[in-house]
Design a protein around this motif. Structure first.
Motif, PDB file in Angstrom:
ATOM      1  N   TRP A   1       0.831  -1.202   0.000  1.00 53.56           N
ATOM      2  CA  TRP A   1       0.000   0.000   0.000  1.00 53.56           C
ATOM      3  C   TRP A   1       0.866   1.252   0.000  1.00 53.56           C
ATOM      4  CZ3 TRP A   1      -5.342   0.128  -0.184  1.00 53.56           C
ATOM      5  CH2 TRP A   1      -5.989  -1.100  -0.044  1.00 53.56           C
ATOM      6  N   PRO A   2       0.426   2.324  -0.678  1.00 50.42           N
ATOM      7  CA  PRO A   2       1.137   3.602  -0.558  1.00 50.42           C
ATOM      8  C   PRO A   2       1.013   4.120   0.860  1.00 50.42           C
ATOM      9  CG  PRO A   2      -0.969   3.913  -1.653  1.00 50.42           C
ATOM     10  CD  PRO A   2      -0.786   2.422  -1.512  1.00 50.42           C
ATOM     11  N   VAL A   3       1.976   4.902   1.275  1.00 49.03           N
ATOM     12  CA  VAL A   3       1.994   5.357   2.664  1.00 49.03           C
ATOM     13  C   VAL A   3       0.770   6.209   2.993  1.00 49.03           C
ATOM     14  CG1 VAL A   3       3.303   7.474   2.254  1.00 49.03           C
ATOM     15  CG2 VAL A   3       3.537   6.288   4.455  1.00 49.03           C
ATOM     16  N   THR A   4       0.136   6.788   1.993  1.00 51.37           N
ATOM     17  CA  THR A   4      -1.075   7.585   2.229  1.00 51.37           C
ATOM     18  C   THR A   4      -2.195   6.762   2.847  1.00 51.37           C
ATOM     19  OG1 THR A   4      -1.549   7.168  -0.101  1.00 51.37           O
ATOM     20  CG2 THR A   4      -0.704   9.344   0.468  1.00 51.37           C
ATOM     21  N   LEU A   5      -2.203   5.446   2.603  1.00 54.12           N
ATOM     22  CA  LEU A   5      -3.280   4.594   3.100  1.00 54.12           C
ATOM     23  C   LEU A   5      -2.813   3.444   3.985  1.00 54.12           C
ATOM     24  CD1 LEU A   5      -5.428   4.349  -0.163  1.00 54.12           C
ATOM     25  CD2 LEU A   5      -5.994   5.641   1.894  1.00 54.12           C
ATOM     26  N   SER A   6      -1.510   3.200   4.055  1.00 46.61           N
ATOM     27  CA  SER A   6      -1.038   1.981   4.719  1.00 46.61           C
ATOM     28  C   SER A   6      -1.286   1.970   6.222  1.00 46.61           C
ATOM     29  CB  SER A   6       0.455   1.775   4.436  1.00 46.61           C
ATOM     30  OG  SER A   6       1.214   2.883   4.870  1.00 46.61           O
ATOM     31  N   PHE A   7      -1.381   3.130   6.870  1.00 46.88           N
ATOM     32  CA  PHE A   7      -1.581   3.174   8.311  1.00 46.88           C
ATOM     33  C   PHE A   7      -2.964   3.708   8.688  1.00 46.88           C
ATOM     34  CE2 PHE A   7       3.023   3.390   7.841  1.00 46.88           C
ATOM     35  CZ  PHE A   7       3.428   2.410   8.734  1.00 46.88           C
ATOM     36  N   ALA A   8      -3.893   3.687   7.734  1.00 45.16           N
ATOM     37  CA  ALA A   8      -5.188   4.327   7.960  1.00 45.16           C
ATOM     38  C   ALA A   8      -5.913   3.778   9.176  1.00 45.16           C
ATOM     39  CB  ALA A   8      -6.062   4.172   6.716  1.00 45.16           C
ATOM     40  N   ARG A   9      -5.976   2.453   9.303  1.00 43.36           N
ATOM     41  CA  ARG A   9      -6.718   1.856  10.413  1.00 43.36           C
ATOM     42  C   ARG A   9      -6.066   2.185  11.750  1.00 43.36           C
ATOM     43  NH1 ARG A   9      -8.180  -4.300   9.637  1.00 43.36           N
ATOM     44  NH2 ARG A   9      -9.226  -3.289   7.895  1.00 43.36           N
ATOM     45  N   ARG A  10      -4.736   2.177  11.763  1.00 42.61           N
ATOM     46  CA  ARG A  10      -4.030   2.475  13.006  1.00 42.61           C
ATOM     47  C   ARG A  10      -4.271   3.911  13.451  1.00 42.61           C
ATOM     48  NH1 ARG A  10       2.319   1.288  13.203  1.00 42.61           N
ATOM     49  NH2 ARG A  10       1.478  -0.770  12.638  1.00 42.61           N
ATOM     50  N   VAL A  11      -4.206   4.844  12.482  1.00 38.70           N
ATOM     51  CA  VAL A  11      -4.434   6.254  12.835  1.00 38.70           C
ATOM     52  C   VAL A  11      -5.838   6.444  13.394  1.00 38.70           C
ATOM     53  CG1 VAL A  11      -4.656   8.584  11.893  1.00 38.70           C
ATOM     54  CG2 VAL A  11      -2.731   7.149  11.211  1.00 38.70           C
ATOM     55  N   GLY A  12      -6.838   5.815  12.754  1.00 38.21           N
ATOM     56  CA  GLY A  12      -8.211   5.935  13.231  1.00 38.21           C
ATOM     57  C   GLY A  12      -8.367   5.403  14.634  1.00 38.21           C
ATOM     58  N   GLY A  13      -7.737   4.263  14.931  1.00 37.19           N
ATOM     59  CA  GLY A  13      -7.829   3.692  16.269  1.00 37.19           C
ATOM     60  C   GLY A  13      -7.189   4.566  17.324  1.00 37.19           C
ATOM     61  N   ILE A  14      -6.065   5.195  16.996  1.00 33.90           N
ATOM     62  CA  ILE A  14      -5.389   6.088  17.939  1.00 33.90           C
ATOM     63  C   ILE A  14      -6.239   7.315  18.222  1.00 33.90           C
ATOM     64  CG2 ILE A  14      -3.372   7.580  18.259  1.00 33.90           C
ATOM     65  CD1 ILE A  14      -1.795   5.502  16.565  1.00 33.90           C
ATOM     66  N   LEU A  15      -6.842   7.879  17.178  1.00 32.26           N
ATOM     67  CA  LEU A  15      -7.690   9.057  17.378  1.00 32.26           C
ATOM     68  C   LEU A  15      -8.939   8.715  18.181  1.00 32.26           C
ATOM     69  CD1 LEU A  15      -7.362  10.748  13.873  1.00 32.26           C
ATOM     70  CD2 LEU A  15      -6.386  11.529  16.035  1.00 32.26           C
ATOM     71  N   ASN A  16      -9.474   7.506  18.005  1.00 31.82           N
ATOM     72  CA  ASN A  16     -10.589   7.073  18.845  1.00 31.82           C
ATOM     73  C   ASN A  16     -10.202   7.106  20.315  1.00 31.82           C
ATOM     74  OD1 ASN A  16     -12.325   6.621  16.740  1.00 31.82           O
ATOM     75  ND2 ASN A  16     -12.161   4.404  16.782  1.00 31.82           N
ATOM     76  N   GLU A  17      -9.035   6.523  20.608  1.00 33.11           N
ATOM     77  CA  GLU A  17      -8.572   6.461  21.994  1.00 33.11           C
ATOM     78  C   GLU A  17      -8.215   7.842  22.543  1.00 33.11           C
ATOM     79  OE1 GLU A  17      -8.150   4.249  24.352  1.00 33.11           O
ATOM     80  OE2 GLU A  17      -8.692   2.383  23.363  1.00 33.11           O
ATOM     81  N   TYR A  18      -7.781   8.721  21.670  1.00 34.37           N
ATOM     82  CA  TYR A  18      -7.388  10.062  22.126  1.00 34.37           C
ATOM     83  C   TYR A  18      -8.583  10.836  22.675  1.00 34.37           C
ATOM     84  CZ  TYR A  18      -5.182  14.657  22.171  1.00 34.37           C
ATOM     85  OH  TYR A  18      -4.684  15.881  22.574  1.00 34.37           O
ATOM     86  N   GLY A  19      -9.745  10.646  22.070  1.00 35.36           N
ATOM     87  CA  GLY A  19     -10.935  11.356  22.524  1.00 35.36           C
ATOM     88  C   GLY A  19     -11.498  12.240  21.431  1.00 35.36           C
ATOM     89  N   GLU A  20     -12.510  12.993  21.762  1.00 37.03           N
ATOM     90  CA  GLU A  20     -13.231  13.772  20.759  1.00 37.03           C
ATOM     91  C   GLU A  20     -12.535  15.073  20.401  1.00 37.03           C
ATOM     92  OE1 GLU A  20     -17.287  14.292  21.781  1.00 37.03           O
ATOM     93  OE2 GLU A  20     -17.758  12.162  21.662  1.00 37.03           O
ATOM     94  N   MET A  21     -11.658  15.580  21.259  1.00 39.55           N
ATOM     95  CA  MET A  21     -10.926  16.798  20.950  1.00 39.55           C
ATOM     96  C   MET A  21      -9.820  16.488  19.945  1.00 39.55           C
ATOM     97  SD  MET A  21     -12.362  19.204  22.680  1.00 39.55           S
ATOM     98  CE  MET A  21     -11.123  20.501  22.600  1.00 39.55           C
ATOM     99  N   ASP A  22      -9.550  17.439  19.042  1.00 42.19           N
ATOM    100  CA  ASP A  22      -8.446  17.266  18.107  1.00 42.19           C
ATOM    101  C   ASP A  22      -7.121  17.411  18.847  1.00 42.19           C
ATOM    102  OD1 ASP A  22     -10.041  16.863  15.895  1.00 42.19           O
ATOM    103  OD2 ASP A  22     -10.132  19.002  15.390  1.00 42.19           O
ATOM    104  N   PRO A  23      -6.141  16.544  18.564  1.00 39.88           N
ATOM    105  CA  PRO A  23      -4.853  16.647  19.251  1.00 39.88           C
ATOM    106  C   PRO A  23      -4.101  17.906  18.849  1.00 39.88           C
ATOM    107  CG  PRO A  23      -4.761  15.006  17.511  1.00 39.88           C
ATOM    108  CD  PRO A  23      -6.195  15.424  17.620  1.00 39.88           C
ATOM    109  N   ASP A  24      -3.287  18.414  19.767  1.00 36.49           N
ATOM    110  CA  ASP A  24      -2.463  19.584  19.456  1.00 36.49           C
ATOM    111  C   ASP A  24      -1.354  19.228  18.472  1.00 36.49           C
ATOM    112  OD1 ASP A  24      -3.898  21.240  21.205  1.00 36.49           O
ATOM    113  OD2 ASP A  24      -2.685  20.618  22.923  1.00 36.49           O
TER     114      ASP A  24
END
Length: 499
Positions: free
Chosen positions: A468-491
């Motif tokens: 996969w191109p790097v634009t999509l290769s970590f998509a699921r991981r990024v989504g899971g991390i943002l879920n755990e981070y919470g509803e606020m956007d990270p700094d």
């Protein structure tokens, strides 16, 4: 009559610190050093590495760092696939600094908080206890004015992996009924008690499924301290581990990038380009099921990466994989891409390419075009894994970079297959190409070339076998991390916090 046209792309030339240009990261790093050698005096001369984990794993991790710094020979004759590791300082021209002052042991002679945390019967409580235990140590390192590490090795013993790698449970009948009532109230636009419940921020206990790596990465993101997960398979030689030199190559590239380095970059492709990958991930709690859009990755021509979360799309019962943004959501996401890119580079790109694995519908096209109207070149590219196959004469499948057009209307690209640099096909199955569909002024051949080139831009490994191109290769991981981070956007949005 079917008309087939075949074209083989050359392996993408990567740039390193010296004049050498090669498509193999190991060869380039070995001969010319990392790309950021070109930064001169702006480049730091050392990486400070913190370590968190049980006392025995902290000791093993420091021994592994010493081993990596000294260099590791390959098992048997050196090959293109198995290359000796010359040593961290030799390859990256930086010192590794690690010591007891940069480490926190979670176990002591008379106390084992990890064992205590794992003794809890409830799986979700056990999971949360482990996260909190490591988070306290991470916060201690992040809060230092002196001896603050650039990157932290988070060592997870096998007992933690066995009991806490993931936890999952089903909603109770009462929770399912409450969620159903919330959906009905929202659909009828009634403002009642259930709507108020839906506005309450969920806690960790509300998640139906949690992943240990995602949760630890989210805590590290909040602390603004990149981490590298370390397991026994990295530290121990054995039949379940790769050979030590290969482990050292892959480990060192990820460590170097997370500490702020630039291992390599693509040769400038032409106009200054922003490559974007958009994906959708599921966000499930006791009360809600949302398919949350996430801008998984965006990369400048120089390789600078960042992640942005989009707005949520409520999940429908028959939705399956057919998820789309509304026109307003696409517009908002496009504006945020340009704003973040400008904040990082000081200018807007001349070319913007968006990758997605589903077709762009008319609402998305209108939204992105409205937001990106000032960008001279905008291409919307869909990548679809295809049942199409080519059979090559001989014992190997088609080369990576093979492009086939059918009747001048459909384009397929192989990002896995025979790899000339390692003189073999390393996969166990017949390689599967992507069908490439492009909307915009550029033809599918240009889109396929970008896709192939971006498979070599994974700075979390020295392996060139990515499909996969790097634009999509970590998509699921990024989504899971943002879920755990919470509803606020990270700094912090830098991609080195997410890999």
């Amino acid at each position: 009559m079917t008309d087939l046209s075949l074209f083989e792309l050359r392996p993408p030339p990567l740039q390193f610190g010296g004049a050498a240009s090669t498509s193999d990261p190991k060869s380039g790093l070995d001969s010319a050093g990392p790309f950021d050698l070109r930064f001169g005096a702006a480049r730091k001369d050392a990486i400070h590495v913190g370590v968190i984990g049980p006392a025995d794993m902290v000791d093993s991790a420091q021994k592994w760092l010493t081993r990596c710094d000294a260099g590791i020979p390959s098992f048997g004759p050196a090959t293109s696939l198995r290359r000796p590791f010359p040593g961290f300082s030799e390859v990256y021209r930086k010192k590794l600094i690690y010591s007891a002052h940069l480490s926190i042991a979670l176990t002591e002679a008379n106390s084992d908080p990890i064992e205590l945390a794992l003794s809890v019967t409830d799986a979700f409580v056990r999971f949360q206890n482990i996260i909190d235990l490591y988070d306290v140590a991470l916060q201690r390192l992040a809060g230092r004015d002196v001896n603050r590490p650039d990157v932290v090795l988070v060592c997870l013993p096998q007992s933690v992996l066995d009991k806490c790698r993931t936890v999952e449970r089903q909603n109770t009948e009462a929770e399912r009924e409450r969620a159903k009532a919330i959906r009905k109230a929202r659909a009828s636009r009634q403002t009642d008690f259930f709507d108020l419940l839906d506005e309450v921020e969920e806690s960790e206990d509300d998640f139906l499924k949690r992943d240990l790596r995602h949760a630890l990465k989210a805590r590290a993101l909040a602390a603004r301290l990149p981490i590298q997960i370390v397991t026994p398979r990295l530290l121990e030689d054995g039949p379940k581990s790769e050979d030590p030199a290969t482990r050292a190559w892959n480990f060192s590239v990820g460590l170097y990038y997370k500490a702020g380095g630039v291992p390599w970059r693509l040769s400038p492709p032409g106009p200054e380009t922003c490559f974007v990958g958009i994906s959708f991930h599921h966000y499930r709690t006791k009360q809600r099921h949302i398919v949350q859009s996430s801008l998984a990755q965006a990369f400048s021509s120089e390789g600078e990466g960042f992640a942005i979360r989009g707005t949520g799309v409520p999940a429908e019962a028959d939705q399956r994989l057919n998820v789309h943004l509304s026109e307003d959501q696409a517009y908002d996401l496009g504006m945020r891409i340009i704003a973040e890119y400008g904040a990082r580079t000081g200018r807007s790109p001349l070319r913007l390419v968006i990758h997605k694995t589903s077709q762009f519908d008319q609402a998305e096209i209108r939204g992105f075009r409205a937001a990106l109207g000032d960008i001279p070149i905008v291409s919307l590219v869909t990548m679809v894994p295809s049942a199409f196959r080519l059979v090559r004469f001989g014992m190997y499948p088609p080369k990576v970079g093979t492009i086939c057009t059918v009747n001048g209307a459909r384009t397929f690209v192989y990002t896995s297959g025979y790899i000339p640099e390692i003189e073999t096909y390393p996969g166990p199955h017949i390689p599967q190409p992507f069908e490439v569909r492009s909307i915009g002024p550029e033809d599918p051949l240009a889109a396929a070339t970008d896709i192939f080139n971006l498979t070599r831009m994974n700075w979390n490994t020295a392996d060139i076998r990515g499909k996969w191109p790097v634009t999509l290769s970590f998509a699921r991981r990024v989504g899971g991390i943002l879920n755990e981070y919470g509803e606020m956007d990270p700094d912090e949005t830098s991609f080195r916090y997410f890999v």
